[in-house]
Design an enzyme around this catalytic site. Sequence first.
Site, short mmCIF file in Angstrom:
data_model
loop_
_atom_site.label_atom_id
_atom_site.label_comp_id
_atom_site.label_asym_id
_atom_site.label_seq_id
_atom_site.Cartn_x
_atom_site.Cartn_y
_atom_site.Cartn_z
N HIS A 79 18.26 9.29 5.86
CA HIS A 79 17.98 9.68 4.48
C HIS A 79 18.72 10.97 4.12
O HIS A 79 19.15 11.15 2.97
CB HIS A 79 16.48 9.87 4.27
CG HIS A 79 15.75 8.61 3.95
ND1 HIS A 79 14.40 8.46 4.14
CD2 HIS A 79 16.19 7.42 3.46
CE1 HIS A 79 14.03 7.24 3.78
NE2 HIS A 79 15.10 6.59 3.36
N ARG A 102 -2.62 1.32 -14.95
CA ARG A 102 -3.24 1.56 -13.65
C ARG A 102 -3.05 0.39 -12.68
O ARG A 102 -3.74 0.28 -11.68
CB ARG A 102 -4.73 1.89 -13.79
CG ARG A 102 -5.00 3.18 -14.56
CD ARG A 102 -6.43 3.68 -14.33
NE ARG A 102 -6.63 4.95 -15.01
CZ ARG A 102 -7.15 5.06 -16.22
NH1 ARG A 102 -7.52 3.99 -16.88
NH2 ARG A 102 -7.31 6.26 -16.76
N HIS A 111 15.73 6.95 10.13
CA HIS A 111 15.62 7.30 8.71
C HIS A 111 15.56 8.80 8.43
O HIS A 111 15.90 9.23 7.33
CB HIS A 111 14.40 6.62 8.10
CG HIS A 111 14.61 5.17 7.82
ND1 HIS A 111 14.84 4.25 8.82
CD2 HIS A 111 14.62 4.47 6.65
CE1 HIS A 111 14.99 3.04 8.27
NE2 HIS A 111 14.86 3.15 6.97
N LYS A 141 8.10 -6.22 11.07
CA LYS A 141 7.60 -5.25 10.10
C LYS A 141 6.18 -5.59 9.65
O LYS A 141 5.32 -4.70 9.56
CB LYS A 141 8.53 -5.19 8.88
CG LYS A 141 8.05 -4.18 7.84
CD LYS A 141 9.08 -3.83 6.79
CE LYS A 141 8.55 -2.73 5.89
NZ LYS A 141 9.53 -2.29 4.87
N HIS A 183 22.14 2.15 1.63
CA HIS A 183 21.02 2.63 2.45
C HIS A 183 21.16 2.22 3.91
O HIS A 183 20.98 3.04 4.82
CB HIS A 183 19.70 2.10 1.88
CG HIS A 183 18.51 2.38 2.75
ND1 HIS A 183 17.97 3.64 2.88
CD2 HIS A 183 17.78 1.56 3.57
CE1 HIS A 183 16.94 3.59 3.72
NE2 HIS A 183 16.81 2.35 4.14
N ARG A 217 2.98 2.74 12.01
CA ARG A 217 3.95 2.36 10.98
C ARG A 217 5.15 3.33 10.95
O ARG A 217 6.23 2.97 10.47
CB ARG A 217 3.29 2.28 9.60
CG ARG A 217 4.28 1.82 8.52
CD ARG A 217 3.62 1.43 7.23
NE ARG A 217 4.62 1.06 6.23
CZ ARG A 217 4.38 0.38 5.12
NH1 ARG A 217 3.15 -0.02 4.86
NH2 ARG A 217 5.34 0.08 4.28
N GLU A 227 18.76 -2.58 9.13
CA GLU A 227 17.30 -2.58 9.26
C GLU A 227 16.84 -3.63 10.27
O GLU A 227 15.88 -3.41 11.00
CB GLU A 227 16.64 -2.83 7.89
CG GLU A 227 16.83 -1.70 6.89
CD GLU A 227 15.95 -0.48 7.18
OE1 GLU A 227 15.14 -0.52 8.14
OE2 GLU A 227 16.07 0.52 6.44
N LYS A 285 5.62 -0.49 0.12
CA LYS A 285 6.12 0.81 -0.35
C LYS A 285 6.90 0.61 -1.65
O LYS A 285 7.75 -0.26 -1.73
CB LYS A 285 7.03 1.45 0.69
CG LYS A 285 6.31 2.10 1.86
CD LYS A 285 7.30 2.83 2.75
CE LYS A 285 6.61 3.55 3.88
NZ LYS A 285 7.57 4.27 4.75
N ASN A 345 10.37 4.17 10.76
CA ASN A 345 11.22 5.26 10.29
C ASN A 345 12.34 5.60 11.28
O ASN A 345 13.12 6.53 11.03
CB ASN A 345 10.37 6.52 10.05
CG ASN A 345 9.42 6.34 8.88
OD1 ASN A 345 9.79 5.75 7.87
ND2 ASN A 345 8.20 6.82 9.01
N GLU A 356 0.70 4.19 6.89
CA GLU A 356 1.61 5.02 7.69
C GLU A 356 0.94 6.27 8.24
O GLU A 356 1.44 7.38 8.14
CB GLU A 356 2.85 5.40 6.86
CG GLU A 356 4.04 5.79 7.72
CD GLU A 356 5.31 6.03 6.93
OE1 GLU A 356 5.82 7.14 6.97
OE2 GLU A 356 5.76 5.09 6.25
#
Length: 353
Positions: A238, A109, A234, A213, A253, A227, A173, A131, A231, A223
């Site tokens: 993506h 956990r 993206h 960032k 990426h 936030r 980025e 993330k 993206n 997000e």
Amino acid sequence: MNTQEVILCEGLGNSLAHALAQCPHDKVFVLTDEHTHRLCLPLLEGVDALENAVEIVIGPEDVHKNLETLASVWLELSNKGATRRSLMVNLGGGMVTDLGGFAASTFKRGIPYINIPTTLLAMVDAAVGGKTGINFNGLKNEVGVFSPAVSVLIETEFLRTLDDRNFFSGYAEMLKHGLISTPGHWAELLSFDRGSIDYAQLKAMVGRSVQVKENIVHEDPLERGIRKALNLGHTVGHAFESLALAENRPVLHGYAVAWGLVCELYLSCLKTGFPQDKMRQTIAFIKENYGVFTYDCKAYEHLYALMQHDKKNTEGVINFTLLRDIGEIAINQTADKKTIFEALDFYRETMGV
């Protein structure tokens, strides 16, 4: 969500020793991939706190960012005696920090972890912001959690070993951060001499990019609002990345994000009034440094279906982050199928596909 400490290192060994001392633990695990185990781990020799650390080595690159690799890390932690008071150090690029962060955040956990990004992409994006995740069912970062590292140690000396492709993957980025921040930062990124890199200037630019960032993540860690600015590029990017993977021609990426920016800046011009001259300047930079991702009109439906799986969507409506101008962000924008196909057409015409 806990905040993380981001340190722009002056000496990696000292910074790591400090970070380890700030996080009491019974055992340290160091996760690397095969490349960073060989090239980067030797730089941590002599750090006393790592003397008895347990090493876990996984396969390199995005093809190993999957459930099987994740399970192998959990198995190593379990078999090597990790407890809830253990600590993981992720040394590598974005694949290592994403997967390692997810493994640490879910084992028993959740155990604390430290990220030491070794690529430009990981420094300015993947390792910062909390993330974590893996690719699943052919989709990028489909499974994961928000769970920040206790510390992120940014040692820009690693960048001296990067090849051009990995440098530009991270630089995409940074370019995105320039677009969502200030005209000055954007202009600096477009004019930086990539042929003869000034590493002192690059270190300062990395610091500014990370701060962009960090400021956004601090304001909106989960997000739910601003936030989503991160993206930009993206939603389409993506989709390009997933299509490339499905067709067995994987791309880095950052390259997918750069190509996604071409489409999403076009949508920004069309829908939110982004200046055409700034779009053209940015696209010229992308075309010069990133080459082109090829696809034909037969791929449009597949790309559209991939965009429909994007995590930012609500009720199946494709969600974009667009710009009104440099630093003027318009989140939660939508476009219908016809307009998205028009953006895919624009990309092919502009990039010379």
